[in-house]
Structure formats: C-alpha cells, structure tokens
Design an enzyme around this catalytic site. Structure first.
Site, PDB file in Angstrom:
ATOM      1  N   VAL A 162       0.884  -0.987  -0.033  1.00  0.00           N
ATOM      2  CA  VAL A 162       0.078  -0.048   0.362  1.00  0.00           C
ATOM      3  C   VAL A 162       0.864   1.162   0.116  1.00  0.00           C
ATOM      4  O   VAL A 162       1.371   1.300   1.012  1.00  0.00           O
ATOM      5  CB  VAL A 162      -1.023   0.051   1.273  1.00  0.00           C
ATOM      6  CG1 VAL A 162      -1.775   1.423   1.339  1.00  0.00           C
ATOM      7  CG2 VAL A 162      -1.786  -1.374   1.128  1.00  0.00           C
ATOM      8  N   GLU A 163       1.102   1.846  -1.163  1.00  0.00           N
ATOM      9  CA  GLU A 163       2.006   2.684  -1.222  1.00  0.00           C
ATOM     10  C   GLU A 163       1.195   4.219  -0.670  1.00  0.00           C
ATOM     11  O   GLU A 163      -0.011   4.264  -0.694  1.00  0.00           O
ATOM     12  CB  GLU A 163       2.463   3.080  -2.723  1.00  0.00           C
ATOM     13  CG  GLU A 163       3.397   1.726  -3.136  1.00  0.00           C
ATOM     14  CD  GLU A 163       3.942   1.957  -4.143  1.00  0.00           C
ATOM     15  OE1 GLU A 163       3.417   2.798  -5.252  1.00  0.00           O
ATOM     16  OE2 GLU A 163       4.824   0.986  -4.707  1.00  0.00           O
ATOM     17  N   ASN A 164       2.105   5.277  -0.720  1.00  0.00           N
ATOM     18  CA  ASN A 164       1.435   6.738  -0.222  1.00  0.00           C
ATOM     19  C   ASN A 164       2.097   7.619  -1.175  1.00  0.00           C
ATOM     20  O   ASN A 164       3.368   7.601  -1.305  1.00  0.00           O
ATOM     21  CB  ASN A 164       1.688   6.558   1.109  1.00  0.00           C
ATOM     22  CG  ASN A 164       1.256   7.881   1.702  1.00  0.00           C
ATOM     23  OD1 ASN A 164       1.532   8.884   1.756  1.00  0.00           O
ATOM     24  ND2 ASN A 164       0.021   7.464   2.636  1.00  0.00           N
ATOM     25  N   ALA A 165       1.523   8.911  -1.437  1.00  0.00           N
ATOM     26  CA  ALA A 165       2.161   9.887  -1.899  1.00  0.00           C
ATOM     27  C   ALA A 165       3.318  10.475  -1.104  1.00  0.00           C
ATOM     28  O   ALA A 165       4.472  10.997  -1.687  1.00  0.00           O
ATOM     29  CB  ALA A 165       1.046  11.173  -2.192  1.00  0.00           C
ATOM     30  N   TYR A 168       6.319   9.089  -0.015  1.00  0.00           N
ATOM     31  CA  TYR A 168       6.649   7.710  -0.348  1.00  0.00           C
ATOM     32  C   TYR A 168       6.943   6.681   0.872  1.00  0.00           C
ATOM     33  O   TYR A 168       6.776   5.618   1.006  1.00  0.00           O
ATOM     34  CB  TYR A 168       7.930   7.848  -1.308  1.00  0.00           C
ATOM     35  CG  TYR A 168       7.634   8.170  -2.571  1.00  0.00           C
ATOM     36  CD1 TYR A 168       6.257   8.424  -3.034  1.00  0.00           C
ATOM     37  CD2 TYR A 168       8.544   8.440  -3.615  1.00  0.00           C
ATOM     38  CE1 TYR A 168       6.089   8.901  -4.470  1.00  0.00           C
ATOM     39  CE2 TYR A 168       8.363   8.615  -5.014  1.00  0.00           C
ATOM     40  CZ  TYR A 168       6.862   8.959  -5.291  1.00  0.00           C
ATOM     41  OH  TYR A 168       6.794   9.209  -6.503  1.00  0.00           O
ATOM     42  N   CYS A 183       4.912  -2.476   3.082  1.00  0.00           N
ATOM     43  CA  CYS A 183       4.986  -3.855   2.127  1.00  0.00           C
ATOM     44  C   CYS A 183       3.684  -4.591   2.209  1.00  0.00           C
ATOM     45  O   CYS A 183       3.149  -4.840   3.113  1.00  0.00           O
ATOM     46  CB  CYS A 183       6.399  -4.520   2.466  1.00  0.00           C
ATOM     47  SG  CYS A 183       7.764  -3.558   1.980  1.00  0.00           S
ATOM     48  N   GLU A 242       4.125  -7.988   2.877  1.00  0.00           N
ATOM     49  CA  GLU A 242       4.636  -9.012   3.892  1.00  0.00           C
ATOM     50  C   GLU A 242       4.014  -8.435   5.218  1.00  0.00           C
ATOM     51  O   GLU A 242       3.592  -9.101   6.093  1.00  0.00           O
ATOM     52  CB  GLU A 242       6.040  -9.214   3.937  1.00  0.00           C
ATOM     53  CG  GLU A 242       6.598 -10.164   2.760  1.00  0.00           C
ATOM     54  CD  GLU A 242       6.756  -9.048   1.912  1.00  0.00           C
ATOM     55  OE1 GLU A 242       6.521  -7.808   1.301  1.00  0.00           O
ATOM     56  OE2 GLU A 242       8.183  -9.505   1.143  1.00  0.00           O
ATOM     57  N   CYS A 254      12.102  -7.922   1.148  1.00  0.00           N
ATOM     58  CA  CYS A 254      12.856  -6.828   1.350  1.00  0.00           C
ATOM     59  C   CYS A 254      13.812  -7.391   2.879  1.00  0.00           C
ATOM     60  O   CYS A 254      13.038  -7.929   3.404  1.00  0.00           O
ATOM     61  CB  CYS A 254      12.377  -5.567   1.482  1.00  0.00           C
ATOM     62  SG  CYS A 254      11.360  -4.970   2.688  1.00  0.00           S
ATOM     63  N   CYS A 281      11.385  -6.854   5.725  1.00  0.00           N
ATOM     64  CA  CYS A 281      10.183  -7.762   5.968  1.00  0.00           C
ATOM     65  C   CYS A 281      10.894  -9.249   6.096  1.00  0.00           C
ATOM     66  O   CYS A 281      10.183  -9.890   6.802  1.00  0.00           O
ATOM     67  CB  CYS A 281       9.611  -7.813   4.262  1.00  0.00           C
ATOM     68  SG  CYS A 281       8.438  -6.347   4.132  1.00  0.00           S
TER      69      CYS A 281
HETATM   70  N1  THU Z   1       7.688  -4.460  -1.835  1.00  0.00           N
HETATM   71  C1  THU Z   1       7.061  -5.145  -0.968  1.00  0.00           C
HETATM   72  O1  THU Z   1       5.422  -5.041  -1.004  1.00  0.00           O
HETATM   73  N2  THU Z   1       7.604  -6.267  -0.556  1.00  0.00           N
HETATM   74  C2  THU Z   1       9.032  -6.595  -0.816  1.00  0.00           C
HETATM   75  O2  THU Z   1       9.472  -7.285   0.077  1.00  0.00           O
HETATM   76  C3  THU Z   1       9.548  -5.481  -1.851  1.00  0.00           C
HETATM   77  C4  THU Z   1       8.988  -4.414  -2.149  1.00  0.00           C
HETATM   78  C5  THU Z   1       6.743  -3.206  -2.339  1.00  0.00           C
HETATM   79  C6  THU Z   1       7.167  -1.923  -1.720  1.00  0.00           C
HETATM   80  C7  THU Z   1       6.881  -0.911  -2.667  1.00  0.00           C
HETATM   81  O3  THU Z   1       5.363  -0.816  -2.890  1.00  0.00           O
HETATM   82  C8  THU Z   1       7.147  -1.672  -4.267  1.00  0.00           C
HETATM   83  O4  THU Z   1       7.094  -3.136  -3.396  1.00  0.00           O
HETATM   84  C9  THU Z   1       8.549  -1.257  -4.870  1.00  0.00           C
HETATM   85  O5  THU Z   1       9.398  -1.346  -3.957  1.00  0.00           O
END
Ligand code: THU
Length: 134
Positions: free
Chosen positions: A44-47, A49, A54, A56, A87, A90
C-alpha cells in the site's frame, strides 16, 4: 487443493489488489499458520513515499490482529521475471513470528519460482531470543 496451492492462490489474488500507483510494482503475500489459517496482504503505497507499506507487513498485521502469532509458510509474489524475495525489513518482520526452517516461497503468476528457508534469507538473525523472549 494442496496447502501450498491454496497459499499461492491467496498471494496471487491479493497482489491484484495492491495499491501501487507510484512504483507500479504490485506485491502480494500470503501467510499460512501452523493450523492452516491463511492471511494475505498487499503493498500500500503513499504519496509521501516512505509511509508506504510492504505486502508482507500487511499480511503479518492481519495475522496478528486475528490473534495468531506463528508463520508456518509464506508466499510472496511480485512483478517481472526476477525473483521478488522479501526486502530486508520484511525478512526481519517475518523473523519475529517464524522459525529458522520456515519456508519462504517466491512466486510469479505462473507458480512458485524458488523456495528458501528464513535462515537462508536472514542468517545469524537478531530476534526475540536476544531480548529474552521465546
Ligand atoms: N515491496 C513489497 O511489498 N515487499 C517487498 O518485499 C519488496 C517491495 C513493495 C514496496 C513498494 O510498494 C514496491 O514493492 C516497490 O518497492
């Protein structure tokens, strides 16, 4: 359906719901608990950043909110041909609720691409035992 297939389908379904207008990189994660319950999450991204989250982390939050605290296996599904392993942050989040031999399956839309143990992805990890917990 085999438990891993169920988990794979849960990760694929939730990946489609990801909110990723900035990276356009949708990620889905699905956790199975030792007694077979499944919890899913997407990024779930956000403006603003850095505030984005993530997949997970979302799945872990859903698991904890329902009263569960052990991860038996997790499937992570991202975009593209490269392996989308969790990542660094996570890996540590998963570590909190998993054992060294917990399976982390990395998937693409066609299926599981590679499977790891948590210990392979986060060796010599810091964890609850360092603080005298568990
Ligand atoms: N992202 C994840 O959701 N999990 C990970 O383990 C790697 C990255 C997402 C974060 C961001 O919204 C997008 O992938 C690009 O980095």
């Amino acid at each position: 359906m085999a438990p891993l297939d169920t988990l794979f389908h849960a990760a694929r379904a939730v990946q489609a719901k990801a909110y990723a207008p900035y990276s356009r990189f949708k990620v889905g994660a699905a956790i199975m608990t030792p007694d077979g319950k499944i919890f899913a999450g997407c990024n779930v991204e956000n403006a603003a950043y850095p505030v984005g989250s993530c997949a997970e982390g979302g799945a872990i939050s859903a698991m904890v909110a329902s009263g569960e605290s052990r991860i038996a296996a997790i499937v992570v599904m991202g975009e593209g041909d490269s392996l989308v392993t969790p990542c660094g942050g996570c890996r540590q989040r998963i570590r909190e609720f998993a054992a060294p031999d917990t399976a982390i399956h990395v998937a693409g839309p066609e299926g599981i691409r590679k499977s790891f143990t948590l210990d392979e992805l986060l060796p010599f990890s810091f964890g609850p035992h360092n603080l005298g917990a568990r």
